[in-house]
Design an enzyme around this catalytic site. Structure first.
Site, short mmCIF file in Angstrom:
data_model
loop_
_atom_site.label_atom_id
_atom_site.label_comp_id
_atom_site.label_asym_id
_atom_site.label_seq_id
_atom_site.Cartn_x
_atom_site.Cartn_y
_atom_site.Cartn_z
N TRP A 102 0.83 -1.21 0.00
CA TRP A 102 0.00 0.00 0.00
C TRP A 102 0.86 1.25 0.00
O TRP A 102 0.55 2.22 -0.71
CB TRP A 102 -0.99 -0.01 1.17
CG TRP A 102 -1.91 -1.20 1.09
CD1 TRP A 102 -2.00 -2.22 1.97
CD2 TRP A 102 -2.84 -1.51 0.04
NE1 TRP A 102 -2.93 -3.14 1.55
CE2 TRP A 102 -3.46 -2.73 0.37
CE3 TRP A 102 -3.21 -0.87 -1.15
CZ2 TRP A 102 -4.42 -3.33 -0.44
CZ3 TRP A 102 -4.17 -1.46 -1.96
CH2 TRP A 102 -4.76 -2.67 -1.59
N ASP A 169 -1.82 6.58 6.40
CA ASP A 169 -2.84 5.67 5.88
C ASP A 169 -3.14 4.66 7.00
O ASP A 169 -2.32 3.81 7.30
CB ASP A 169 -2.30 4.97 4.62
CG ASP A 169 -3.26 3.89 4.09
OD1 ASP A 169 -4.34 3.69 4.69
OD2 ASP A 169 -2.91 3.26 3.08
N LYS A 193 -12.13 -1.86 6.09
CA LYS A 193 -11.26 -2.71 6.90
C LYS A 193 -11.71 -2.74 8.36
O LYS A 193 -11.69 -3.79 8.98
CB LYS A 193 -9.80 -2.25 6.81
CG LYS A 193 -9.23 -2.22 5.40
CD LYS A 193 -8.73 -3.56 4.92
CE LYS A 193 -8.47 -3.62 3.43
NZ LYS A 193 -7.63 -2.57 2.89
C1 PLP Z 1 -6.95 -1.97 1.69
C2 PLP Z 1 -5.98 -0.91 1.87
C3 PLP Z 1 -5.87 0.16 0.96
C4 PLP Z 1 -6.70 0.24 -0.31
O1 PLP Z 1 -8.00 0.58 0.00
P1 PLP Z 1 -9.11 0.79 -1.14
O2 PLP Z 1 -10.23 1.38 -0.35
O3 PLP Z 1 -9.40 -0.54 -1.74
O4 PLP Z 1 -8.58 1.74 -2.15
C5 PLP Z 1 -4.96 1.14 1.21
N1 PLP Z 1 -4.17 1.10 2.30
C6 PLP Z 1 -4.23 0.09 3.19
C7 PLP Z 1 -3.34 0.11 4.38
C8 PLP Z 1 -5.14 -0.94 3.01
O5 PLP Z 1 -5.20 -1.94 3.89
#
Ligand code: PLP
Length: 354
Positions: A102, A169, A193
């Site tokens: 990511w 993030d 998540k």
């Molecule tokens: C799943 C994830 C993403 C991507 O998320 P999307 O909503 O599918 O774009 C980005 N960063 C992390 C840490 C993730 O676990």
């Protein structure tokens, strides 16, 4: 019976939340209309959006500190682009910590917008660890990190002290543990998540850092526009926002992040302890960087895979397969996963060894 859902994302949500959400799809607010067929500008939905935004700031302890909470679309992946669009001036420098897939994707987008430097990476050790020895350069405009690596199962236990704008993030561990969230200027997280269904992305941003680049920003990518319009610049993802609001309310009623962190620690301790003591298995991530949310492990003897897969599936477990890029197993233990589900998994592993 409901399965023991270890899915990495979209994730398990509290059963009570799913029930309320299902009811609201049929009849929201006792108005004999569905939540998803009314105007997002109607009073009941505006109240949902306001409640969701205020619960975010309350749970993160960021009320009255100059932050705004936005529910946007495009996933966390869109934030990879929006962050540099909004924060990186043409003469600026974006700095990134590379801790896995990511982060690497975020770096790729930043490079489209300007000078981008990776100041440390754990790529050489297969992203099993979090780099610790690095300094954020004096000329950095902002520093970006990923708090929890969903795929490799690593998690940052501490964050660098810096006076630079700090962006994180937190897609896979937001609301899971207590942190001083005011050390971050911008936090983003895809809802799916640890907060709600896929389709909305949470952005929490300190308003004072915005509007500092001379760049023309397309409206949909401009945090200031979304903030000025109270996250209703265009039609928001009404259902995902509603379910996120319910999940945040559920978390608040449980006692907030402090309370859920204890449960998350207990779940992780139980499973890591089994991985470390069971001769058939081994953990993937370095011990000191192990994630409380995504536990990655492998079978030492791959020929046992079929049998082990059959055993956990027979126990009603779902979603234990590792990410397609690294294989093995990954138990995602987000907030709504009960301790009992981890006990079931540990029992399967123990019996498998016997
Ligand atoms: C799943 C994830 C993403 C991507 O998320 P999307 O909503 O599918 O774009 C980005 N960063 C992390 C840490 C993730 O676990």
């Amino acid at each position: 019976m409901k399965k023991h859902n270890f899915s990495a994302g979209p994730c398990i949500l509290p059963q009570s939340v799913l029930k309320q959400a299902a009811e609201a799809v049929l009849n929201f607010n006792n108005d004999n209309l569905s939540l998803i067929e009314i105007s997002h500008r109607s009073k009941p939905f505006v109240a949902v959006m306001e409640k969701a935004r205020s619960l975010v700031l309350e749970l993160l302890n960021l009320q009255n500190k100059g932050y705004t909470a936005l529910f946007l679309q495009g996933g966390a992946s869109m934030e990879f682009l929006m962050v540099p669009y909004n924060l990186l001036p043409s003469n600026g420098k974006a700095t990134y910590l590379d801790t896995g897939t990511w982060s690497s994707k975020a770096i790729k987008e930043a490079k489209l917008l300007g000078n981008t430097e990776v100041i440390a990476s754990s790529k050489d050790d297969g992203f099993k660890s979090i780099p610790k020895q690095y300094t954020i350069p004096e000329d950095a405009t902002y520093f970006h990190c990923t708090s929890n690596n969903t795929i490799y199962g690593t998690q940052m236990k501490s964050f660098p002290k810096t006076n630079k704008i700090t962006v994180c993030d937190m897609s896979s561990d937001i609301f899971s543990r207590e942190l001083d969230f005011s050390q971050f200027d911008l936090i983003y997280a895809g809802a799916q998540k640890n907060m709600g269904p896929a389709g909305t992305t949470l952005v929490v941003v300190k308003e004072s850092i915005l509007g500092k680049t001379a760049r023309q920003i397309p409206s949909m990518l401009d945090y200031q526009i979304h903030s000025a319009k109270d996250s209703m610049f265009n039609t928001p993802a009404v259902f995902p926002v509603y379910v996120s609001m319910l999940t945040l309310q559920w978390l608040k009623d449980l006692g907030g992040i402090k309370a859920i962190e204890k449960v998350n620690e207990a779940k992780a301790a139980l499973l890591y302890n089994e991985i470390d003591s069971n001769a058939l298995f081994e953990g993937y991530a370095s011990k000191e960087d192990r994630s409380l949310m995504n536990v990655t492990f492998t079978l030492k003897d791959n020929s046992l895979q079929e049998k082990f897969d059959a055993a956990w599936k027979a126990a009603g477990i779902n979603g234990l397969n590792g990410h397609r890029s690294i294989g093995g197993y990954r138990a995602s233990m987000y907030n709504a996963l009960p301790l009992e589900s981890v006990q079931v998994l540990v029992t399967v592993m123990r019996n498998f060894n016997k």
